[in-house]
Design a protein around this motif. Structure first.
Motif, PDB file in Angstrom:
ATOM      1  N   ILE A 154       0.865  -1.184   0.000  1.00  0.00           N
ATOM      2  CA  ILE A 154       0.000   0.000   0.000  1.00  0.00           C
ATOM      3  C   ILE A 154       0.896   1.227   0.000  1.00  0.00           C
ATOM      4  CG2 ILE A 154      -1.868   1.210   1.168  1.00  0.00           C
ATOM      5  CD1 ILE A 154      -2.619  -1.558   0.124  1.00  0.00           C
ATOM      6  N   SER A 155       0.848   1.997  -1.074  1.00  0.00           N
ATOM      7  CA  SER A 155       1.769   3.127  -1.225  1.00  0.00           C
ATOM      8  C   SER A 155       1.504   4.248  -0.228  1.00  0.00           C
ATOM      9  CB  SER A 155       1.702   3.676  -2.654  1.00  0.00           C
ATOM     10  OG  SER A 155       0.375   4.056  -2.978  1.00  0.00           O
ATOM     11  N   SER A 156       0.231   4.409   0.161  1.00  0.00           N
ATOM     12  CA  SER A 156      -0.123   5.458   1.139  1.00  0.00           C
ATOM     13  C   SER A 156      -1.023   4.855   2.207  1.00  0.00           C
ATOM     14  CB  SER A 156      -0.816   6.635   0.446  1.00  0.00           C
ATOM     15  OG  SER A 156       0.019   7.233  -0.510  1.00  0.00           O
ATOM     16  N   PRO A 157      -0.420   4.151   3.180  1.00  0.00           N
ATOM     17  CA  PRO A 157      -1.242   3.509   4.218  1.00  0.00           C
ATOM     18  C   PRO A 157      -2.044   4.494   5.052  1.00  0.00           C
ATOM     19  CG  PRO A 157       1.019   2.705   4.259  1.00  0.00           C
ATOM     20  CD  PRO A 157       1.002   3.911   3.381  1.00  0.00           C
ATOM     21  N   VAL A 158      -1.529   5.709   5.184  1.00  0.00           N
ATOM     22  CA  VAL A 158      -2.215   6.728   5.975  1.00  0.00           C
ATOM     23  C   VAL A 158      -2.227   8.034   5.181  1.00  0.00           C
ATOM     24  CG1 VAL A 158      -2.265   8.049   8.122  1.00  0.00           C
ATOM     25  CG2 VAL A 158      -1.444   5.686   8.137  1.00  0.00           C
ATOM     26  N   ILE A 159      -3.390   8.635   5.076  1.00  0.00           N
ATOM     27  CA  ILE A 159      -3.529   9.948   4.451  1.00  0.00           C
ATOM     28  C   ILE A 159      -4.026  10.905   5.522  1.00  0.00           C
ATOM     29  CG2 ILE A 159      -4.606  11.303   2.621  1.00  0.00           C
ATOM     30  CD1 ILE A 159      -2.924   9.053   1.528  1.00  0.00           C
ATOM     31  N   LEU A 160      -3.294  11.968   5.754  1.00  0.00           N
ATOM     32  CA  LEU A 160      -3.689  12.966   6.749  1.00  0.00           C
ATOM     33  C   LEU A 160      -4.004  14.273   6.044  1.00  0.00           C
ATOM     34  CD1 LEU A 160      -0.883  12.350   9.415  1.00  0.00           C
ATOM     35  CD2 LEU A 160      -3.146  11.298   9.307  1.00  0.00           C
ATOM     36  N   GLN A 161      -5.196  14.795   6.268  1.00  0.00           N
ATOM     37  CA  GLN A 161      -5.598  16.071   5.677  1.00  0.00           C
ATOM     38  C   GLN A 161      -6.069  16.978   6.806  1.00  0.00           C
ATOM     39  OE1 GLN A 161      -5.914  16.059   1.873  1.00  0.00           O
ATOM     40  NE2 GLN A 161      -7.345  14.391   1.514  1.00  0.00           N
ATOM     41  N   PHE A 162      -5.629  18.219   6.791  1.00  0.00           N
ATOM     42  CA  PHE A 162      -5.934  19.137   7.883  1.00  0.00           C
ATOM     43  C   PHE A 162      -6.715  20.343   7.371  1.00  0.00           C
ATOM     44  CE2 PHE A 162      -2.268  16.689   9.114  1.00  0.00           C
ATOM     45  CZ  PHE A 162      -2.504  16.379  10.443  1.00  0.00           C
ATOM     46  N   GLY A 163      -7.774  20.679   8.087  1.00  0.00           N
ATOM     47  CA  GLY A 163      -8.592  21.822   7.712  1.00  0.00           C
ATOM     48  C   GLY A 163      -9.238  22.432   8.941  1.00  0.00           C
ATOM     49  N   HIS A 164     -10.477  22.847   8.794  1.00  0.00           N
ATOM     50  CA  HIS A 164     -11.196  23.505   9.882  1.00  0.00           C
ATOM     51  C   HIS A 164     -12.613  22.933   9.975  1.00  0.00           C
ATOM     52  CE1 HIS A 164      -8.081  26.576  10.455  1.00  0.00           C
ATOM     53  NE2 HIS A 164      -7.976  26.596   9.138  1.00  0.00           N
ATOM     54  N   ALA A 165     -13.348  23.409  10.961  1.00  0.00           N
ATOM     55  CA  ALA A 165     -14.746  23.001  11.085  1.00  0.00           C
ATOM     56  C   ALA A 165     -15.517  23.352   9.823  1.00  0.00           C
ATOM     57  CB  ALA A 165     -15.381  23.687  12.299  1.00  0.00           C
ATOM     58  N   GLU A 166     -15.122  24.449   9.169  1.00  0.00           N
ATOM     59  CA  GLU A 166     -15.785  24.874   7.933  1.00  0.00           C
ATOM     60  C   GLU A 166     -15.572  23.870   6.814  1.00  0.00           C
ATOM     61  OE1 GLU A 166     -14.872  28.482  10.403  1.00  0.00           O
ATOM     62  OE2 GLU A 166     -13.787  26.683   9.772  1.00  0.00           O
ATOM     63  N   THR A 167     -14.573  23.010   6.953  1.00  0.00           N
ATOM     64  CA  THR A 167     -14.329  21.940   5.987  1.00  0.00           C
ATOM     65  C   THR A 167     -15.169  20.717   6.324  1.00  0.00           C
ATOM     66  OG1 THR A 167     -12.032  22.697   5.775  1.00  0.00           O
ATOM     67  CG2 THR A 167     -12.540  20.519   4.903  1.00  0.00           C
ATOM     68  N   LEU A 168     -15.248  20.398   7.594  1.00  0.00           N
ATOM     69  CA  LEU A 168     -15.870  19.146   8.021  1.00  0.00           C
ATOM     70  C   LEU A 168     -17.391  19.197   8.013  1.00  0.00           C
ATOM     71  CD1 LEU A 168     -15.223  16.336   8.869  1.00  0.00           C
ATOM     72  CD2 LEU A 168     -14.880  17.113  11.205  1.00  0.00           C
ATOM     73  N   LEU A 169     -17.988  20.294   8.435  1.00  0.00           N
ATOM     74  CA  LEU A 169     -19.457  20.371   8.479  1.00  0.00           C
ATOM     75  C   LEU A 169     -20.110  20.169   7.112  1.00  0.00           C
ATOM     76  CD1 LEU A 169     -20.323  23.177  11.079  1.00  0.00           C
ATOM     77  CD2 LEU A 169     -20.979  20.775  11.170  1.00  0.00           C
ATOM     78  N   PRO A 170     -19.625  20.830   6.054  1.00  0.00           N
ATOM     79  CA  PRO A 170     -20.225  20.579   4.743  1.00  0.00           C
ATOM     80  C   PRO A 170     -20.057  19.131   4.291  1.00  0.00           C
ATOM     81  CG  PRO A 170     -18.981  22.621   4.715  1.00  0.00           C
ATOM     82  CD  PRO A 170     -18.643  21.934   5.995  1.00  0.00           C
ATOM     83  N   LEU A 171     -18.915  18.542   4.591  1.00  0.00           N
ATOM     84  CA  LEU A 171     -18.659  17.162   4.189  1.00  0.00           C
ATOM     85  C   LEU A 171     -19.610  16.197   4.884  1.00  0.00           C
ATOM     86  CD1 LEU A 171     -16.763  15.308   2.524  1.00  0.00           C
ATOM     87  CD2 LEU A 171     -15.331  15.122   4.573  1.00  0.00           C
ATOM     88  N   LEU A 172     -19.822  16.387   6.179  1.00  0.00           N
ATOM     89  CA  LEU A 172     -20.754  15.528   6.927  1.00  0.00           C
ATOM     90  C   LEU A 172     -22.188  15.733   6.447  1.00  0.00           C
ATOM     91  CD1 LEU A 172     -19.198  15.923  10.477  1.00  0.00           C
ATOM     92  CD2 LEU A 172     -19.343  13.796   9.173  1.00  0.00           C
ATOM     93  N   SER A 173     -22.519  16.966   6.090  1.00  0.00           N
ATOM     94  CA  SER A 173     -23.854  17.242   5.550  1.00  0.00           C
ATOM     95  C   SER A 173     -24.026  16.578   4.193  1.00  0.00           C
ATOM     96  CB  SER A 173     -24.081  18.753   5.433  1.00  0.00           C
ATOM     97  OG  SER A 173     -24.017  19.378   6.697  1.00  0.00           O
ATOM     98  N   LEU A 174     -22.985  16.599   3.391  1.00  0.00           N
ATOM     99  CA  LEU A 174     -23.028  15.938   2.090  1.00  0.00           C
ATOM    100  C   LEU A 174     -23.319  14.448   2.251  1.00  0.00           C
ATOM    101  CD1 LEU A 174     -22.424  16.384  -1.017  1.00  0.00           C
ATOM    102  CD2 LEU A 174     -20.125  15.527  -0.506  1.00  0.00           C
ATOM    103  N   MET A 175     -22.806  13.864   3.314  1.00  0.00           N
ATOM    104  CA  MET A 175     -22.984  12.436   3.561  1.00  0.00           C
ATOM    105  C   MET A 175     -24.293  12.120   4.274  1.00  0.00           C
ATOM    106  SD  MET A 175     -19.062  11.643   4.733  1.00  0.00           S
ATOM    107  CE  MET A 175     -19.330   9.889   5.007  1.00  0.00           C
ATOM    108  N   GLY A 176     -25.045  13.150   4.652  1.00  0.00           N
ATOM    109  CA  GLY A 176     -26.359  12.925   5.247  1.00  0.00           C
ATOM    110  C   GLY A 176     -26.381  12.812   6.753  1.00  0.00           C
ATOM    111  N   TYR A 177     -25.315  13.242   7.417  1.00  0.00           N
ATOM    112  CA  TYR A 177     -25.263  13.133   8.872  1.00  0.00           C
ATOM    113  C   TYR A 177     -25.895  14.338   9.570  1.00  0.00           C
ATOM    114  CZ  TYR A 177     -22.274   9.027   8.713  1.00  0.00           C
ATOM    115  OH  TYR A 177     -21.789   7.759   8.510  1.00  0.00           O
TER     116      TYR A 177
END
Length: 286
Positions: A159-182
């Motif tokens: 596995i070339s990238s066993p771990v992927i780390l991405q850093f952002g803010h709450a403004e990044t995570l809330l839209p993503l969770l909403s997109l997924m229906g949470y």
């Protein structure tokens, strides 16, 4: 806010230098439709402003004014929020009780929590469709990394990238969770249904607290009976297992997860989603 993708167990690995990709992690800054219809639209946060002048906030204004022995006209909702945030930040970061905490009680805190949730709901959550649809590229990027890990495992490759780390803010995570229906409530959060939303799912302080994180874990099952059963996915939000939004199961076959989000993975194009609507059209309030 952090996004983690873990593919198998990793004992040791070398990490390459960090790369800044604001277009991926700050997608909202690059989405013309969001910027025009939400970020820079004076009416987009109507319910936030309406709640500030509503009876719940006005009661707090009167109580605080009486406690501080100042004319109520010298205070407004924004100043009340500053005092409340001073109290909450000191408690959360320093473990110190600020004198400002003494001017609020638990009922006040619930009202001020709702005021902040209104802002996050209409600016980052379900209030407008573009809030979440602007995060499609990030969602697709996550699954591209997972797809690559699946393909490499199927070919018996490392596995070339066993771990992927991405850093952002709450403004990044809330839209993503909403997109997924949470954390979607049956009724939208508005300035006029505070009491009805007492048991709401959308509580931004619980969803994206300090150091919030979303983790996708891809499992390879050696003893799987079918190819479909070989790969499974589990998600964790803030280090706690996050049941699937569509089934409430804690683990999903990777193929089933992709099928559920097929529309987003195949049809959601950020360039199209973020294209400005024709003249005289309005924001897509839900």
């Amino acid at each position: 806010m952090c996004l983690f993708q873990l593919c198998g167990l990793v004992r040791y690995m070398e990490c390459g230098p960090p790369r800044v990709n604001d277009k991926l992690m700050r997608f909202f800054d690059h989405c013309k439709k969001f910027l025009t219809e939400v970020e820079k639209n004076a009416t987009a946060l109507y319910h936030v402003e309406a709640f500030k002048t509503g009876p719940e906030m006005q009661n707090i204004l009167k109580k605080v004014a009486a406690t501080l022995q100042v004319p109520v006209n010298d205070l407004n909702a924004d100043l009340i929020q500053v005092a409340f945030f001073t109290c909450s930040f000191d408690l959360a970061i320093k473990g110190v009780k600020s004198p400002w905490c003494d001017v609020f009680d638990i009922d006040d805190a619930k009202v001020l929590e709702y005021l902040n949730d209104l802002k996050q709901y209409w600016k980052r959550g379900y209030g407008y469709t573009i809030n979440s649809r602007s995060s499609c590229t990030l969602f697709q990027d996550i699954f591209q990394h997972l797809d690559k890990a699946v393909e490499q495992k199927q070919r018996s490759q490392p596995i070339s990238s066993p771990v992927i780390l991405q850093f952002g803010h709450a403004e990044t995570l809330l839209p993503l969770l909403s997109l997924m229906g949470y954390f979607k409530d049956k009724e939208p959060l508005t300035a006029y249904n505070y009491k009805e939303q007492t048991h709401r799912k959308f509580r931004s302080g619980h969803i994206v607290p300090y150091a919030s994180n979303l983790i996708f874990v891809l499992y390879h099952c050696e003893n799987a009976k079918t190819p479909k059963e070989q790969f499974r996915v589990q998600m964790l939000l803030n280090e706690k297992v996050l049941p699937l939004a569509y089934s409430q199961e804690t683990v999903s076959f990777y193929e089933d997860l992709k099928n559920h989000y097929k529309d987003i993975l195949q049809s959601c194009q950020t360039s199209e989603e973020c294209e400005l609507a024709k003249a005289n059209s309005t924001s897509d309030e839900l």
